[in-house]
Motif scaffolding. Sequence first.
Motif, short mmCIF file in Angstrom:
data_model
loop_
_atom_site.label_atom_id
_atom_site.label_comp_id
_atom_site.label_asym_id
_atom_site.label_seq_id
_atom_site.Cartn_x
_atom_site.Cartn_y
_atom_site.Cartn_z
N PHE A 134 21.07 30.98 -33.10
CA PHE A 134 19.61 31.83 -32.72
C PHE A 134 18.73 31.41 -34.25
CE2 PHE A 134 19.40 33.01 -28.52
CZ PHE A 134 20.56 33.32 -28.39
N LEU A 135 19.24 31.53 -35.41
CA LEU A 135 18.45 31.79 -36.66
C LEU A 135 17.86 30.30 -36.86
CD1 LEU A 135 17.79 33.16 -39.13
CD2 LEU A 135 20.15 32.26 -40.39
N ILE A 136 19.20 29.24 -36.45
CA ILE A 136 18.58 27.94 -36.74
C ILE A 136 17.20 27.61 -35.66
CG2 ILE A 136 19.10 25.55 -36.44
CD1 ILE A 136 21.92 26.30 -37.47
N LEU A 137 17.48 28.00 -34.55
CA LEU A 137 16.40 27.75 -33.39
C LEU A 137 14.92 28.42 -33.69
CD1 LEU A 137 15.51 26.88 -30.61
CD2 LEU A 137 16.44 29.21 -29.62
N SER A 138 15.10 29.75 -34.44
CA SER A 138 13.97 30.26 -35.01
C SER A 138 13.24 29.46 -36.07
CB SER A 138 14.30 31.49 -35.40
OG SER A 138 14.91 31.69 -36.59
N GLY A 141 9.10 32.87 -33.77
CA GLY A 141 10.15 32.43 -34.61
C GLY A 141 10.35 33.23 -35.67
N LEU A 142 9.37 33.84 -36.46
CA LEU A 142 9.35 34.86 -37.41
C LEU A 142 10.12 36.07 -37.23
CD1 LEU A 142 8.70 35.16 -40.58
CD2 LEU A 142 6.46 36.08 -39.52
N ILE A 143 9.68 36.43 -35.81
CA ILE A 143 10.50 37.87 -35.56
C ILE A 143 11.83 37.53 -35.21
CG2 ILE A 143 10.53 39.38 -33.73
CD1 ILE A 143 7.48 39.12 -33.23
N ILE A 144 12.23 36.64 -34.56
CA ILE A 144 13.54 36.14 -34.28
C ILE A 144 14.32 36.18 -35.68
CG2 ILE A 144 15.38 34.60 -33.31
CD1 ILE A 144 13.07 33.91 -31.17
N VAL A 174 7.93 23.70 -36.88
CA VAL A 174 7.09 23.10 -35.82
C VAL A 174 5.68 23.78 -35.89
CG1 VAL A 174 6.60 22.48 -33.53
CG2 VAL A 174 8.78 22.16 -34.28
N SER A 175 5.57 25.09 -35.80
CA SER A 175 4.42 25.70 -35.59
C SER A 175 3.50 25.53 -36.99
CB SER A 175 4.55 27.27 -35.17
OG SER A 175 5.27 27.86 -36.26
N PHE A 176 4.20 25.82 -38.18
CA PHE A 176 3.60 25.71 -39.40
C PHE A 176 3.06 24.35 -39.51
CE2 PHE A 176 3.01 26.92 -43.65
CZ PHE A 176 3.14 25.71 -44.51
N ASP A 177 3.78 23.01 -39.26
CA ASP A 177 3.25 21.54 -39.44
C ASP A 177 2.20 21.53 -38.69
OD1 ASP A 177 6.66 20.05 -39.86
OD2 ASP A 177 5.43 21.36 -41.12
N ALA A 178 2.25 21.83 -37.44
CA ALA A 178 1.02 21.74 -36.51
C ALA A 178 0.00 22.39 -36.92
CB ALA A 178 1.44 22.11 -35.17
N TRP A 179 0.04 23.52 -37.72
CA TRP A 179 -1.10 24.43 -38.18
C TRP A 179 -1.89 23.82 -39.28
CZ3 TRP A 179 -5.16 26.84 -36.90
CH2 TRP A 179 -5.70 27.59 -37.87
#
Length: 378
Positions: free
Chosen positions: A197-201, A243-246, A207-212
Motif C-alpha cells: 500500500f505504501l508503494i501504491l500511495s 496518496g499522501l494520507i495513505i 503521478v499527481s505531482f508530475d501532472a500538476w
Amino acid sequence: MATIGVAQDHYPVLDRMVTDNAQIFTGEELKQLSIKLKSFQKETSHQLVILTIEDLNNEPIEDYAYKTFEVNKIGQKNKDNGILLLIAKEDKKVRIEVGYGLEPIITDVIASRIIRNVLTPEFTKGNYFLGADAAINSLIHELSPAQPASRQNYKTPPTTEPMASSTMETDISSAVRKDSLKTTFGKYVFSTALMAFLILSLCFIKVSFDAWVMTLVGAFTNKVSFSKVFGFAYKTGRLFFLGLIIFTFMVFTLLALLFDVFPNRFFFLVEDYKWLAIPILLLITPLIFALMHVKYYGLKLNFALANNDTYFIRKEIESILDLIGAVNSNSSNDGYHYSSSGRSYTYDSGNEEDSNSNSNSYAGGGGRSGGGGASGSW
C-alpha cells in the motif's frame, strides 16, 4: 559532590539520585532534591535522576544523555521507567532523556515545554536549583495524573535518614519483547502488505505531482487556460492528498510495528507553527519544478492563461493521469508530432510517436532515535 566512575570513554557511572559534577547546587539543595527523588521513586517506582557536568566537550547533548542513560540503565527492569535530567553548565544546554516506558506520558512535546517554560527562565537568571526543582515538580506532576493539582508543587517529606547510594536497576535491552516465531512471522507478513500500500500511495503522489507540474508549465507558457488550470488542480489535488494520507498512515504504522517508534515522537512538529512549513513546501515545490522545466527546455514565459493547446494537454497532462485511470487522453491519433530534442510540437497527418521519456525516481531513507525527550539551552 557525588562520586562517579568512568565507562565507555567518558560517560559517568552514577551512584546517587543527584550527581552534581558542575557544583551548581549547595549541600542543602542537593539533599532536598535527593530526598524528593528517592521518595517519589519509593511511591511510584519511577526513577528520576539528575546529572550536572561542566561541559559536553563538543559532543551533542542528545548523544551524551542517551549514552549516559544506557550506561547506567536508569529505571526499573522490564519497565524502562527512568528519566535523566542532564545539565551542561558551560555549554548552557539541558536535556530531559526519557525511558521507553515513560515516553507515552512524558512525550517530546511535554519535555520540551517543561524545559522552555519552567527550567530555562530560572537558569537564565542563574537560579539553577529553582529551575531544576521546578522541572522535577513538573515531571512528577505529569507522572502522577491521579493526584490533585497541588502535586505539581511536590513537597519534600521530612526525613533524617542519611543519603544512601542507589543502584540503577534497569536493563533496557531486556525490555525488548520476546516474540514467538508465529507472532514474528505474522508481523512481517502484515508489514509486507503495508509496504504494498505504501508503494501504491507513492504512485498516486508521483503521478499527481508530475501532472500538476506540467499543468503549471502550461500555465506559464500560455498552453493551458485559467479554467483548465483549476480543473487540473482539482483532479491532481484529489490524487495527491489521497496518496499522501495513505502514505503517512502506512509510514507511521510501519514505524510502530517494526521499530516501536510511535507518532508522539513527531508531536514537536506542531509546536510553534512548525507545521506551517509543510503546506508552504507543498505549494512552493511544484512551482520550482515547473520553472526549472521551462528553463531547461528553453520555453518562453507567457502568463496570458488564455489558450488551450490540445496536444500539450493530452500529451503532457492527461496522459500522465491516464496511467491510473484518472482521465482518458486518447492521444494515440491526435495528429501531432512530438520532437524528442525538446518541447516542440508540430502538426502531422500521420500517426505520432512519443520518443521522449520522463523518468523520475523516488529515494528516501530513515532511522530511529535512541530515546525520547527534548533538549534546550539558556
